[in-house]
Design a protein around this motif. Structure first.
Motif, PDB file in Angstrom:
ATOM      1  N   GLU A 219      98.697   1.243 -45.348  1.00  0.00           N
ATOM      2  CA  GLU A 219      99.268   0.089 -46.056  1.00  0.00           C
ATOM      3  C   GLU A 219      98.295  -1.081 -46.036  1.00  0.00           C
ATOM      4  O   GLU A 219      98.097  -1.762 -47.057  1.00  0.00           O
ATOM      5  CB  GLU A 219     100.593  -0.315 -45.407  1.00  0.00           C
ATOM      6  N   SER A 220      97.676  -1.329 -44.901  1.00  0.00           N
ATOM      7  CA  SER A 220      96.692  -2.413 -44.789  1.00  0.00           C
ATOM      8  C   SER A 220      95.477  -2.131 -45.639  1.00  0.00           C
ATOM      9  O   SER A 220      94.924  -3.035 -46.288  1.00  0.00           O
ATOM     10  CB  SER A 220      96.276  -2.594 -43.323  1.00  0.00           C
TER      11      SER A 220
ATOM     12  N   THR B  39      93.922  -4.277 -49.183  1.00  0.00           N
ATOM     13  CA  THR B  39      92.596  -4.889 -49.283  1.00  0.00           C
ATOM     14  C   THR B  39      91.882  -4.518 -50.580  1.00  0.00           C
ATOM     15  O   THR B  39      90.781  -5.019 -50.833  1.00  0.00           O
ATOM     16  CB  THR B  39      91.696  -4.440 -48.118  1.00  0.00           C
TER      17      THR B  39
END
Length: 305
Positions: free
Chosen positions: A297-298, A302
């Motif tokens: 998810e991170s 980005t």
């Protein structure tokens, strides 16, 4: 099979090339290729290092062809490389072991290593890694009925490890810290390490838990004969390995993984290799960990930053 590369992923892969001027009638001249991208453009091929028994990341099917979760993610990077160098690239397969994989990258024998390699600070001094695509940790495999239930039961016993892995270092450090007097047996690859337990030559095999589950699943009657025991003894985030100090390649690899995470292609590939029946007939049945979900998810968030 890996789905065709999305148009936006191809555009992301073209980032090293100069953009169009606002009022230009023709494309600006491309930035000169350097490093790995220049190499593959000149040769027309990408050398991919693979493992022979790292189920389900990188291993051989019945026809001796490299397959697996890591292999498919590497193929996505190859697609991005093709878009960047504006030509199709042939894949040349390079077999490696835990002991030879880093040298294969640093020497130029392989351009990407598609296996089950832990990305840590020590290794990052020598090679570069993609964003994390799996999280594992060291556990122990023993025969069912063994009195060994965790590392404390290994005092004075024989433990097989695969040479050159972070697991080998973990077990040596553990033995020294708790005065376990372990007899460490380094083997060439995971299959040989596993064989030490099956033959009775070792009391346990220590490696990443997911690889242990894969070996058990591959073994007829394995779930009835072997057990993976104990708490995690290390934290091991996996990454695709490539040469250090190559900024255009680093950008391409990172952007490719960001795009694959945003499109949930990594999640689809995970489900294919960890939840569904493998081409070799086994099913691991390992849901994605909460840690990996957060990492992906991170990574997706980005994209485009």
């Amino acid at each position: 099979m890996l789905r065709p590369l999305r148009p936006w992923l191809m555009l992301a892969a073209l980032a090293p090339w100069a953009p169009l001027a606002a009022n230009a009638q023709a494309p600006a001249a491309p930035v000169a290729l350097t490093g790995t991208l220049a190499k593959v453009h000149q040769k027309g091929e990408v050398a991919l290092a693979y493992r022979q028994s790292s189920v389900p990341f990188s291993y051989l099917d019945a026809q001796g062809k490299p397959i697996g979760y890591s292999i498919e993610l590497c193929k996505a990077v190859v697609h991005a490389m093709e878009a960047t160098v504006h030509k199709p690239l042939t894949i040349r397969w390079v077999p490696v072991t835990s002991a030879t994989r880093m040298e294969a990258i640093t020497s130029g024998q392989a351009d990407l290593e598609c296996g089950s390699t832990t990305s840590n600070k020590e290794r990052q001094q020598t090679v570069a890694f993609s964003p994390t695509f799996f999280v594992s940790g060291t556990k122990l495999l023993v025969k069912k009925g063994s009195p060994v239930r965790d590392y404390t039961g290994l005092a004075g016993k024989k433990v097989a490890v695969t040479a050159g892995t972070t697991n080998e270092k973990t077990m040596r450090d553990l033995s020294a810290r708790f005065q376990l007097n372990l007899q460490i047996l380094p083997m060439r690859d995971h299959a040989e390490s596993f064989a030490q337990v099956t033959s009775g030559a070792a009391d346990a095999f220590a490696t990443d838990d997911v690889l242990l589950y894969g070996l058990v699943a591959q073994t007829p009657g394995g779930r009835e004969q072997y057990a993976v025991v104990g708490d995690f003894l290390s934290y091991d985030p996996y990454g695709v390995m490539y040469r250090k100090g190559d900024a255009p390649m680093a950008q391409l690899v990172t952007e490719t993984f960001q795009a694959l995470a945003a499109d949930r292609e990594i999640e689809r590939q995970y489900n294919r290799w960890f939840l569904k029946k493998l081409p070799t007939g086994q099913t691991l049945g390992l849901p994605m960990s909460p840690q990996l979900k957060i990492i992906l998810e991170s990574l997706a968030a980005t994209q485009g930053e």
